[in-house]
Each structure stands twice: as C-alpha cells, then as structure tokens.
Design a protein around this motif. Structure first.
Motif, PDB file in Angstrom:
ATOM      1  N   CYS A 121     -31.689  46.683  -3.081  1.00 21.05           N
ATOM      2  CA  CYS A 121     -30.901  46.683  -4.548  1.00 21.05           C
ATOM      3  C   CYS A 121     -31.849  46.655  -5.680  1.00 21.05           C
ATOM      4  O   CYS A 121     -32.643  45.579  -5.689  1.00 21.05           O
ATOM      5  N   ALA A 165     -30.781  45.541  -8.395  1.00 24.04           N
ATOM      6  CA  ALA A 165     -30.577  44.005  -9.077  1.00 24.04           C
ATOM      7  C   ALA A 165     -30.769  43.022  -8.357  1.00 24.04           C
ATOM      8  O   ALA A 165     -31.152  42.049  -8.744  1.00 24.04           O
ATOM      9  N   CYS A 166     -30.444  42.741  -6.878  1.00 21.63           N
ATOM     10  CA  CYS A 166     -30.376  41.623  -6.221  1.00 21.63           C
ATOM     11  C   CYS A 166     -31.655  41.829  -5.229  1.00 21.63           C
ATOM     12  O   CYS A 166     -31.957  40.610  -4.511  1.00 21.63           O
ATOM     13  N   CYS A 199     -24.988  48.641  -2.998  1.00 19.30           N
ATOM     14  CA  CYS A 199     -24.787  47.185  -3.023  1.00 19.30           C
ATOM     15  C   CYS A 199     -23.342  46.982  -3.839  1.00 19.30           C
ATOM     16  O   CYS A 199     -23.356  47.021  -5.084  1.00 19.30           O
ATOM     17  N   CYS A 235     -23.474  44.077  -6.423  1.00 15.84           N
ATOM     18  CA  CYS A 235     -23.996  44.371  -7.861  1.00 15.84           C
ATOM     19  C   CYS A 235     -23.538  45.639  -8.313  1.00 15.84           C
ATOM     20  O   CYS A 235     -24.014  46.119  -9.611  1.00 15.84           O
TER      21      CYS A 235
HETATM   22 ZN   LIG Z   1     -27.509  43.760  -5.141  1.00 18.19          ZN
END
Ligand SMILES: [Zn+2]
Ligand SMILES: [Zn+2]
Length: 200
Positions: free
Chosen positions: A152, A154-155, A188, A191
């Motif tokens: 992901c 983002a995370c 995800c 997110c």
């Molecule tokens: Zn994520």
C-alpha cells in the motif's frame, strides 16, 4: 469457493454493476489520470464494486508497451478505490486513448472450486464457454509469473487481492495486457487505496 467473473453481454456505459469499459463513476471534482511516462490521458478499463466501495482501473494506451503500463508503481496505470455513495460519471478527456471499444457486463458466479484454475475446469466441464470467463473476484491471484503483490502506498502493508481480469471476451474490443495477459487488482481497505498490474 471461487467467484468467477463471467462476460454477461453488453452493459450501459454508466452501469453501477461490475463491467469493463464505459465511463468511470467518480467523486465530484475527480481529475482523469494522466500517464506518468507520456502524460497522455489513461484508458478506463474496469468498474468493480467492492463492499460499500468501488474500484476504478485505468492504464495508458497512448504508446502501448512504452509506458510501463504493466507495473503497479511505474506510472503507466492507475487504480482508485472510492466510497460508492455519491459517485458521478467522469468527464472523459477529448484527447488520448480513453475508452475501450465495448462496455461489457461482468456477472459474478460462485463455483465450488479451490482456486481459479480448478474453477475454470469446472466451468468448462459444466458446459460453460471458457472464453466467457473474464477473471475472478477475490480469492487468491492466479499469477502468470511470480507473486507481485504490491505494498500500500499509504501504510506500506501488502495490499489485499481484489480481482483479476482477462483482456476481454472479444479481441477487437479487449484491453491490452501484452497479448493474453492477466490484470491483477489490489486494494487497501483501511487507506482506500488501490493498485493494478498485469503479467503475460
Ligand atoms: Zn494502506
Ligand atoms: Zn503513457
């Protein structure tokens, strides 16, 4: 269980149901994605409802094969995960290869099989036409090459597999995954991110 995606005839270009082609349904103010390599407008490939969300998949087709469009992070494709509520039809750019040649409905069909290959066999054994199988929803990816599960953005956790897609039931209007390739969609949920790649 394996959930196959079966070609189910022509669909409305704005249908809220699973489809390839047509016009993406997007949040207000959405900017149509541009290719990170050639900066052209991307081609919309698929609309895939997922729980209370929707995934929209794009790739560049302005210079087929030259924009790393198979790569999840190369800039030549783009996948979005939106909350389904309040989506509106996107404004399609006038320039560039933006639309597939047909809009095709995808019907989800659950098969008591362990994995995509076994499900394909069962579909064919039951008299189904193999060329109508357009992929699968959830389950485990049937990789053509090795495992390329993306992280992901983002995370950074490995993303969850959402769907895989064939190029299309009809060569004239199919997506281009390198000639008989398979596209893989990951998301995800936490997110609201999505990613796409293909292998052939
Ligand atoms: Zn994520
Ligand atoms: Zn491009």
């Amino acid at each position: 269980m394996t959930t196959l995606l079966i070609h189910d005839g022509a669909a409305d270009p704005l249908a809220p149901t699973p489809r390839t082609g047509g016009v993406p349904l997007v949040p207000e103010g959405f900017a149509w994605p541009e290719c990170g390599e050639c900066e052209g407008a991307m081609q919309f490939l698929a609309h895939l409802p997922l729980d209370t969300d929707v995934v929209a998949v794009f790739q560049c087709q302005n210079d087929p094969g030259l924009c790393d469009e198979w790569d999840a992070t190369g800039g030549g494709n783009k996948a979005f995960r939106f909350a389904a509520e309040g989506l509106v039809p996107a404004v399609v750019p006038e320039e560039g290869e933006t639309r597939l040649g047909a809009v095709s409905a995808l019907r989800a069909e659950r098969v008591a099989a362990d994995g995509f290959a076994e499900a394909l066999d069962q579909w064919a054994d039951g008299g189904g036409e193999p060329r109508l199988v357009q992929g699968q929803l959830g389950g485990a990816p049937a990789w053509v090459q090795g495992d390329e599960t993306p992280d992901c953005p983002a995370c950074t956790a490995p993303m969850a597999f959402a769907a895989q897609l064939e190029e299309g039931h009809d060569h004239a209007t199919a997506a281009n995954f390198g000639g008989g390739g398979i596209g893989y969609v990951f998301t995800c949920g936490d997110c609201r991110e999505a990613a796409f790649l293909w292998q052939c």
